[in-house]
Design a protein around this motif. Structure first.
Motif, PDB file in Angstrom:
ATOM      1  N   ARG A  58       0.805  -1.227   0.000  1.00 55.91           N
ATOM      2  CA  ARG A  58       0.000   0.000   0.000  1.00 55.91           C
ATOM      3  C   ARG A  58       0.836   1.273   0.000  1.00 55.91           C
ATOM      4  O   ARG A  58       0.279   2.368  -0.054  1.00 55.91           O
ATOM      5  CB  ARG A  58      -0.922   0.008   1.215  1.00 55.91           C
ATOM      6  CG  ARG A  58      -1.971  -1.066   1.146  1.00 55.91           C
ATOM      7  CD  ARG A  58      -2.918  -1.031   2.320  1.00 55.91           C
ATOM      8  NE  ARG A  58      -2.836   0.179   3.112  1.00 55.91           N
ATOM      9  CZ  ARG A  58      -3.003   0.218   4.420  1.00 55.91           C
ATOM     10  NH1 ARG A  58      -3.257  -0.872   5.090  1.00 55.91           N
ATOM     11  NH2 ARG A  58      -2.926   1.361   5.076  1.00 55.91           N
ATOM     12  N   GLY A  59       2.151   1.176   0.121  1.00 53.72           N
ATOM     13  CA  GLY A  59       2.954   2.389   0.138  1.00 53.72           C
ATOM     14  C   GLY A  59       4.323   2.176   0.742  1.00 53.72           C
ATOM     15  O   GLY A  59       4.806   1.050   0.839  1.00 53.72           O
ATOM     16  N   GLU A  60       4.923   3.290   1.140  1.00 46.99           N
ATOM     17  CA  GLU A  60       6.272   3.227   1.675  1.00 46.99           C
ATOM     18  C   GLU A  60       6.437   4.179   2.850  1.00 46.99           C
ATOM     19  O   GLU A  60       5.712   5.162   2.973  1.00 46.99           O
ATOM     20  CB  GLU A  60       7.304   3.563   0.606  1.00 46.99           C
ATOM     21  CG  GLU A  60       7.294   5.018   0.155  1.00 46.99           C
ATOM     22  CD  GLU A  60       8.299   5.285  -0.956  1.00 46.99           C
ATOM     23  OE1 GLU A  60       8.300   4.536  -1.946  1.00 46.99           O
ATOM     24  OE2 GLU A  60       9.074   6.243  -0.814  1.00 46.99           O
ATOM     25  N   THR A  61       7.414   3.838   3.710  1.00 42.92           N
ATOM     26  CA  THR A  61       7.812   4.707   4.806  1.00 42.92           C
ATOM     27  C   THR A  61       9.318   4.836   4.763  1.00 42.92           C
ATOM     28  O   THR A  61      10.024   3.829   4.663  1.00 42.92           O
ATOM     29  CB  THR A  61       7.361   4.139   6.167  1.00 42.92           C
ATOM     30  OG1 THR A  61       5.943   4.016   6.175  1.00 42.92           O
ATOM     31  CG2 THR A  61       7.802   5.047   7.309  1.00 42.92           C
ATOM     32  N   SER A  79       5.674   8.826   5.538  1.00 43.68           N
ATOM     33  CA  SER A  79       4.940   7.681   4.990  1.00 43.68           C
ATOM     34  C   SER A  79       4.004   8.152   3.902  1.00 43.68           C
ATOM     35  O   SER A  79       3.306   9.160   4.072  1.00 43.68           O
ATOM     36  CB  SER A  79       4.107   6.988   6.074  1.00 43.68           C
ATOM     37  OG  SER A  79       4.940   6.388   7.031  1.00 43.68           O
ATOM     38  N   ARG A  81       1.001   6.420   1.814  1.00 40.69           N
ATOM     39  CA  ARG A  81       0.178   5.204   1.727  1.00 40.69           C
ATOM     40  C   ARG A  81      -1.187   5.547   1.164  1.00 40.69           C
ATOM     41  O   ARG A  81      -1.858   6.438   1.677  1.00 40.69           O
ATOM     42  CB  ARG A  81      -0.002   4.576   3.104  1.00 40.69           C
ATOM     43  CG  ARG A  81       1.295   4.082   3.655  1.00 40.69           C
ATOM     44  CD  ARG A  81       1.117   3.476   5.023  1.00 40.69           C
ATOM     45  NE  ARG A  81       2.447   3.252   5.553  1.00 40.69           N
ATOM     46  CZ  ARG A  81       2.810   2.215   6.233  1.00 40.69           C
ATOM     47  NH1 ARG A  81       1.939   1.288   6.514  1.00 40.69           N
ATOM     48  NH2 ARG A  81       4.034   2.081   6.652  1.00 40.69           N
ATOM     49  N   ASP A  82      -1.567   4.834   0.141  1.00 41.27           N
ATOM     50  CA  ASP A  82      -2.884   5.029  -0.469  1.00 41.27           C
ATOM     51  C   ASP A  82      -3.162   6.497  -0.760  1.00 41.27           C
ATOM     52  O   ASP A  82      -4.259   6.997  -0.528  1.00 41.27           O
ATOM     53  CB  ASP A  82      -3.985   4.451   0.438  1.00 41.27           C
ATOM     54  CG  ASP A  82      -3.849   2.954   0.628  1.00 41.27           C
ATOM     55  OD1 ASP A  82      -3.366   2.281  -0.308  1.00 41.27           O
ATOM     56  OD2 ASP A  82      -4.222   2.458   1.705  1.00 41.27           O
ATOM     57  N   TRP A 162       7.273  -1.330  11.745  1.00 40.57           N
ATOM     58  CA  TRP A 162       7.835  -1.001  10.441  1.00 40.57           C
ATOM     59  C   TRP A 162       9.127  -1.784  10.288  1.00 40.57           C
ATOM     60  O   TRP A 162       9.990  -1.749  11.150  1.00 40.57           O
ATOM     61  CB  TRP A 162       8.134   0.495  10.344  1.00 40.57           C
ATOM     62  CG  TRP A 162       6.900   1.328  10.364  1.00 40.57           C
ATOM     63  CD1 TRP A 162       6.225   1.826   9.281  1.00 40.57           C
ATOM     64  CD2 TRP A 162       6.173   1.768  11.521  1.00 40.57           C
ATOM     65  NE1 TRP A 162       5.126   2.538   9.704  1.00 40.57           N
ATOM     66  CE2 TRP A 162       5.060   2.507  11.075  1.00 40.57           C
ATOM     67  CE3 TRP A 162       6.336   1.588  12.896  1.00 40.57           C
ATOM     68  CZ2 TRP A 162       4.144   3.086  11.936  1.00 40.57           C
ATOM     69  CZ3 TRP A 162       5.424   2.151  13.763  1.00 40.57           C
ATOM     70  CH2 TRP A 162       4.340   2.895  13.281  1.00 40.57           C
TER      71      TRP A 162
END
Length: 176
Positions: A58-61, A79, A81-82, A162
């Protein structure tokens, strides 16, 4: 030094005010007559410095930490995300309470968490009076870093974790 001893334990032993008894992974500690608190240094957290990237469906951090020059480690986390962005500014420094993690997340009041454990590759900060989280921890294993928050909300345990990989500064997750 045994695998379960912290850096502070070794320093206190060297000062003659600490002894430990370890069996397996459990340790009991006794302080000498001085009752001294752990003697941690900011340099004990040097393993945290670098750029860390967590990629998911759903994404990255991305989280970046400086070294301890000038008596402070500075951190920033972002972050995506979406299609939503969240961020946090952080610092770790020494106060009268010891080594303290100061978190300033987007849209929230800053909060301070005091170190309760520092080892060669991990740290745990706590603030039991904070709404959530009450604990912030980091653990490093080679080029991997795990960040975790946990606590209790309305009587229910909650946590988030994470799993980062060391990355070049400003690296991004591959598409897909």
């Amino acid at each position: 030094m045994g695998g379960t001893e912290t850096i502070a334990m070794v320093r206190l032993r060297g000062m003659g005010i600490f002894r430990a008894s370890c069996r397996g992974i459990a340790c009991t500690m006794a302080l000498g007559a001085t009752g001294a608190a752990p003697v941690w240094q900011l340099a004990d957290l040097s393993w945290l410095a670098g750029h860390w990237l967590a990629c998911g469906p759903r994404g990255e951090t991305a989280e970046t930490w400086t070294d301890d020059r000038g008596g402070v480690l500075l951190g920033i986390s972002k972050s995506v995300r979406d299609g939503r962005v969240s961020w946090e500014f952080s610092r770790i420094d020494r106060t009268a309470d010891g080594i303290v993690f100061h978190a300033s997340p987007k849209g929230q009041q800053p909060a301070a968490f005091t170190a309760v454990s520092i080892t060669r590759n991990s740290v745990v900060f706590e603030n039991r009076a904070h709404d959530f989280p009450q604990r912030v921890s980091y653990r490093r294993d080679g080029d991997r870093l795990v960040g975790r928050i946990d606590g209790v909300v309305a009587g229910t345990p909650r946590s988030a974790e994470w799993r980062y990989q060391r990355a070049a500064l400003n690296a991004v997750c591959p598409p897909g």
